[in-house]
Enzyme design. Structure first.
Site, short mmCIF file in Angstrom:
data_model
loop_
_atom_site.label_atom_id
_atom_site.label_comp_id
_atom_site.label_asym_id
_atom_site.label_seq_id
_atom_site.Cartn_x
_atom_site.Cartn_y
_atom_site.Cartn_z
N SER A 76 -7.42 26.48 38.64
CA SER A 76 -7.95 27.83 38.77
C SER A 76 -7.46 28.56 40.02
O SER A 76 -7.41 29.78 40.05
CB SER A 76 -9.48 27.79 38.77
N ASP A 225 -18.80 31.73 44.70
CA ASP A 225 -18.95 30.30 44.43
C ASP A 225 -18.53 29.45 45.63
O ASP A 225 -18.73 28.24 45.65
CB ASP A 225 -18.17 29.89 43.19
N HIS A 228 -13.33 29.56 45.12
CA HIS A 228 -12.13 30.29 44.72
C HIS A 228 -11.84 31.46 45.67
O HIS A 228 -12.73 32.26 45.96
CB HIS A 228 -12.29 30.81 43.29
#
Length: 250
Positions: A76, A225, A228
């Site tokens: 990601s 979060d 990221h």
């Protein structure tokens, strides 16, 4: 034309002409629907996890134009998870740096959100169906966050490297290291960090010790979060990768 006039005209047509007219009225909308692909909605999950740059046509186009390819193969972080625009992810920022120097390279984003080293191992053969000049390997974070045994992560990363070297001997490989938050346990996090350096040394690879250098753990450079990178975070990641990548470019 009024409905009454239209009806009168239809009544005056011969039966065969009427059948042709009805058939034509059915075919035209059908052709339009097929031509437009039915306007099918995309699967939001697919849009999130499979970036546009992974299309084989991108690699084919690069090959046809004699453009050398840099493939970013990761999770990601590479995919640019959570960003509104994929052009803000670090692979696209690398492309901007390359273009500013008028170098003949195309950067392909082959990041997949949620990808593990096992997942990368399973799809590496498909990726190598095209010529790749520089291969950036950025995987392992999801292994660590899930507590995957380090022996498994090491074996998968080595298998990916072996596959690249066997199928594409002239490809230069960059290994991007990763680190874990301390809550995973000191022994595990220390050994996890060290395995990247050990793999890079054993295979004589170009090495980025920590791809999230100056980003990881800094709240304002990460999304809500805490994992990221934000747009600003990706700019720093791009600079970190660029330090290792730039000397490898022709």
């Amino acid at each position: 034309m009024s409905k009454a006039q239209n009806k009168q005209m239809n009544l005056n047509l011969p039966t065969s002409a009427m059948q042709k007219l009805l058939r034509l009225c059915y075919i035209i909308p059908l052709v339009l629907i097929l031509g437009c692909g039915g306007d099918k909605k995309k699967n939001p999950k697919q849009e999130e996890t499979i970036p546009e740059q992974t299309e084989p046509s991108k690699l084919t186009e690069a090959s046809e134009n004699s453009t050398e390819t840099i493939l970013c193969f990761g999770d990601s972080i590479t995919a640019g998870y959570g960003l509104e625009d994929s052009n803000d992810a670090f692979p696209a920022l690398l492309q901007e740096k390359i273009d500013s120097l008028d170098l003949n390279y195309v950067v392909v984003n082959s990041g997949l959100s949620g990808e593990t080293t096992a997942g990368g191992k399973s799809r590496i053969d498909w990726v190598l169906n095209q010529d790749i000049d520089i291969f950036l390997l950025e995987l392992g974070a999801n292994d660590g966050l899930r507590g995957v045994p380090l022996s498994e992560t090491r074996a998968n990363l080595q298998a990916i490297i072996n596959t690249v070297e066997e199928k594409s001997p002239n490809t230069k490989i960059i290994l991007a290291g990763m680190q874990l938050p301390p809550n995973m346990g000191q022994k595990y996090t220390t050994e996890f960090r060290e395995l990247y350096a050990e793999i890079a040394e054993a295979n004589d690879l170009a090495f980025i010790p920590f791809i999230l250098k100056d980003v990881g753990g800094i709240a304002e450079l990460n999304q809500s979060d805490g994992i990221h990178p934000t747009v600003e975070g990706h700019k720093i990641v791009a600079n970190t990768v660029w330090e290792v990548l730039k000397p490898m470019l022709k």
